[in-house]
Design an enzyme around this catalytic site. Structure first.
Site, short mmCIF file in Angstrom:
data_model
loop_
_atom_site.label_atom_id
_atom_site.label_comp_id
_atom_site.label_asym_id
_atom_site.label_seq_id
_atom_site.Cartn_x
_atom_site.Cartn_y
_atom_site.Cartn_z
N LYS C 102 0.86 -1.19 0.00
CA LYS C 102 0.00 0.00 0.00
C LYS C 102 0.89 1.23 0.00
CE LYS C 102 -2.96 2.84 2.88
NZ LYS C 102 -3.81 2.95 4.08
N GLY C 163 -8.34 8.83 9.97
CA GLY C 163 -8.62 8.91 11.39
C GLY C 163 -9.76 9.83 11.77
N ALA C 189 -9.65 5.06 4.42
CA ALA C 189 -9.59 6.25 5.28
C ALA C 189 -10.93 6.95 5.36
CB ALA C 189 -8.54 7.26 4.84
N GLY C 190 -11.33 7.26 6.58
CA GLY C 190 -12.51 8.08 6.80
C GLY C 190 -13.74 7.33 7.25
N ASN C 211 -9.06 1.29 9.82
CA ASN C 211 -8.29 0.99 11.02
C ASN C 211 -8.94 1.63 12.25
OD1 ASN C 211 -6.38 0.69 13.08
ND2 ASN C 211 -4.65 1.04 11.77
N THR C 212 -8.94 2.96 12.29
CA THR C 212 -9.43 3.66 13.48
C THR C 212 -10.88 3.32 13.81
OG1 THR C 212 -7.98 5.47 12.81
CG2 THR C 212 -9.52 5.93 14.58
#
Lengths: 264, 67, 264, 67, 264, 264, 67, 67
Positions: C102, C163, C189-190, C211-212
């Site tokens: 990535k 995040g 992301a997001g 992830n987050t």
């Protein structure tokens, strides 16, 4: 809070997806969609029998295993408290004394928006008459509270107009209803796709009721399965407690130290 | 002969037709239905004891697909 | 189209949820979250080893079963093409020649917004060097197309800032990217909660990377399961084909005929 | 004695220390790592044949949690 | 349609911005804000006189030139039809027989959401008693229609909760009300900034009523002027008829021919 | 901060509305729309002359009073840095050394989305060549910052695709650009109606550039006036400082004391 | 002496106090007000002819800022 | 006679035609235009001194409506 069970009136259920039985191509499709949705409650409408029908013609109830699912007769198409009460009394007779019902009183044939004043009158009369009333209503939190005070067993605000598939148009009102209600709050009407159901459950709804979103999908049986997972995903996310939104400053997912080229 | 209204349509019956025999003649015996006569619900146990009278308004309903 | 499998470069996967390994309380939680998410690809960052560390201290890789999941080393924290390329060359050495990576090159430490010009440069060099590049980028459809032309194996536009948990801020751009790409498009992301993932998949994304949203949930392991279902629900709804939205006139779910009190 | 930089910090080593013995002394033998010396990646097969020289810049990296 | 005038009951107005008089620092600020807003109708509340007050202390009405603006007494703070009717009868006495009033009956002190059933009762009694009733209500289109049938002179649905500044939360319901009403529809409550007012007018509202958006701005007098222009801009845009939205394909503003390097 | 003037490069302006000249029915309509909009800057495209044209046929420039408005030649239709630079060099010659220009380099003929890498190259060359470059770009904040560093005089991010009228699709990115820029930020492309312009200005944009929203309105001249007020309303609201949003609890506009029936 | 309630508070007045003199004594003569006695609105023309009785409930209201 | 390209189309001109006379013959004398010959911009002051050569590529542009 137990994620597995929820209670409506005197009955307890595991599935938080309630499905309708209208608009399917045929009863066999209805049956498969119900099965794939995992629903334990399915709504039915009450209508005059078709007198020309042959005795051998199948009927909807032949396709629903009442050992597995609870029927929820509704008052779809009723525009007054009188009609709605009469319809549900007939439904109770038809279903051998079954008392769990969905009340809806419409206010306008073009929008199918509920008539909340007639709904209040009908709810009061039905509760007096021994019914357990799950009540379809607008997203007006004052009306929702009044319906709770009257003794309904579930508050079912619309997400958007019946059959519109527009999703939750006013999450703020829905949130007020959820925050202020001791009863199960079930989004009824307006769900159009899986994420609409997930959003409703993430907001803290206890269940979602839908019909057109499944029956009018290109592949209703596939959509029924999608909805099952969507409702479960939303419920589990609600219980897991989402991360806080941060407009920005963004926060990296990877450590900020140990970089080959440390940032000033 | 008596004339009654069934689900909004006019029907002519023999005198003293019981609800039971009406249902039978309509081929609805094996169906889940509920019946109202003149806005009064008739419970199943009384289908054989009630006879239909001239101008009775009869509604016979069943469960259909709905949301 | 097969709902079950999708292909990135030379590899094939069943799960459409890719998860990160940052921000967890400990490796055991990371492990349980990965397992519950059903993910078959997990991202890792590359960082200097901690020299003070005891040999007996556990390391992340001990907690990931590489027979079950594919590692995806990333370039998180890199602000130039040079750093990013160098980081992934080290990753390849570290992971015994592993070539699926990535690429992300950031443009600003406050927002972590990608630097698309450096990303283009790095992508070209990595592809030249034999890597299979999954590339994190903005939602700029022209840049996305250029990255595809360079030979990347997956386009991974942001939904919103890394995040932030803000969900898909510009579905229109994302839609253009999906419509114009022959490659897998993966929202990266997001995502903040389950419905964000469902929405991305309903739009036609091939997978979602997060992830987050899992690691920073109150109950990360519960959220991992919610996300698994959310991604599946969204994929299945995409394949089933949602009903059309109708602003209004509303269309009733129950039949309009056979009412006790027919409507004029 | 030679002085080298490891991960940004200064370290003094015996003359003719091999990469292998450095890794060993750092307790990293059983870890998954990769090594760069003066911006050149050193493949694992060459760890025993390469000796560290004065002023070498050594980076030792591993995989950590990241998103 | 004339963009310049609109009629409420028996009165005609030019300005389509109605302003409240609450929450200002002092009466002088109130006065300047009214002037800068260009409003021709201003609302006032009816409250017990403060008995300890000195005769020389100024009162609100001293600061409003009734030759220039029409007062609109409201029933803010009333939670029943009885209170509301009584309040407006006192207002009529107070204002020398003035019959144009704003009816609002609240349903909940936390949200200040309207109680639509009490509102219906009060509206009927006030109309019977000769009032011209401008009625604050929810965005329920069935209730709005019923209020029109009772003989109200303006329907005033909320955009969002009183004092919330959240803007129009459900434009769809508002649109149904506008489409179905022969009366002036005036958004009342929830406007937070200039664009909220512009949006309401672009949707076809006849006017906008606001208080907090002006009084609680950092510079109320400046915001009053901004709101004046915002309402006018929205009205003029409504009359001018906006361009159609095109999701994409985009359409260039400059000619596609005559380029130095013609496109294939 | 002065609400009246703003500066682009070496020039100062009062009006914050910049309008295009494309897509009008005829030059007379163009002229009236410009006048009604109050714009002090109007964009023009550069194209090959029509060789068959009669000398007596009117041309656009005859309808624009260059004492009142500043021309802003653009590079609409250019897909490379080369073309864009060449076009603006011709424009400079055409307009007697005029140096204020709008650079846009497109990346795709279907969406008209900008090509930000070519835009960066062209900006650098034009600045080198002495131009004052107002630059059309995406809403990528890293690119916007880079364009500022190169020496552009205004950053002009899209709200949405050229000619789409979709409004501001990603206010979050736009906000980051505004927060991080020392230059005027001007929303260019995507405005569809008056409220879109008001919203842009309320967010803190310095100006708005539009063409289709006016030219493709049913009544372009009326819409030009609406836009003038919309931009002013948004600017004034920005300066006045809007009230805080309160999700709920609602806060009443009228006093809570002095009620006839005090609330418990 | 009579005891009356004015705007929710208890007040003692001389016997035969008229509404007019009450208003005067409260300093409200020049104010725009409206008055209710025992839930009945009293029109301005009758302020001098009505006298207040023991236990009367009087409400005196005015217009204040509101939205 | 020379053959030149003007705005993408082929045109035949007398030998030694100046830019000025070309503009004149095209009826563009009173128009605001700019001219490029073989990718080089020609400033107005040189219109009379430059003559067009065989195969010259001439672009004549003006300002038109655009956004």
């Amino acid at each position: 809070m137990n994620s597995k069970n929820f209670t409506i009136g005197t009955r307890s259920f595991t599935s938080r997806l309630i499905v309708g039985t209208g608009k399917y191509k045929n009863f066999s499709e209805t049956q498969s969609a119900i099965k794939n949705s995992g629903a334990e409650i399915v709504t039915v409408a009450i209508r005059r029998t078709n007198l020309g029908q042959k005795p051998s013609e199948p009927s909807l109830l032949d396709y629903i295993d009442r050992d597995l699912v609870t029927l929820l007769p509704n008052t779809a198409g009723c525009y007054s408290a009188d009609e709605a009460v009469r319809t549900l009394q007939l439904a109770r007779e038809l279903l051998d004394g079954h008392d769990l019902v969905k009340l809806e009183v419409l206010g306008d044939p073009t929008t199918l928006f509920p008539n909340v004043t007639e709904t209040l009158i009908a709810a009061e009369r039905l509760i007096q008459d021994g019914f357990q009333v799950m009540v379809y209503t607008s997203d007006d939190p004052v009306i929702a509270k009044r319906l709770e005070e009257l003794g309904c067993v579930a508050i079912m605000p619309l997400a958007s107009l019946i059959g519109s598939g527009m999703g939750i148009l006013n999450p703020w009102n829905l949130k007020i209803i959820i925050d202020n209600s001791m009863l199960p709050v079930i989004v009824d009407a307006g769900v159009g796709t899986a994420s609409d159901a997930t959003i409703a459950m993430e907001m803290g709804c206890d269940a979602v009721l839908m019909n057109t979103a499944i029956a009018a999908a290109k592949d209703p049986i596939g959509m029924a399965g999608a909805m099952r997972k969507a409702v479960e995903a939303g419920r589990e996310a609600f219980l897991a407690g989402r991360m806080a939104k941060k407009a920005y400053q963004a926060s990296p997912s990877s450590p900020k130290t140990g970089l080959l080229t440390p940032q000033g | 002969m008596v004339e009654v209204w069934i689900n909004g349509g006019s029907v002519t019956l023999e005198d003293n037709t019981s609800v039971d025999s009406l249902i039978d003649s309509l081929g609805l015996s094996d169906r889940k239905i509920a019946i109202e006569i003149n806005h009064q619900i008739v419970s199943r146990s009384r289908y054989d004891s009630i006879t239909l009278k001239h101008k009775d308004k009869i509604e016979i309903v069943t469960a259909v697909g709905g949301g």
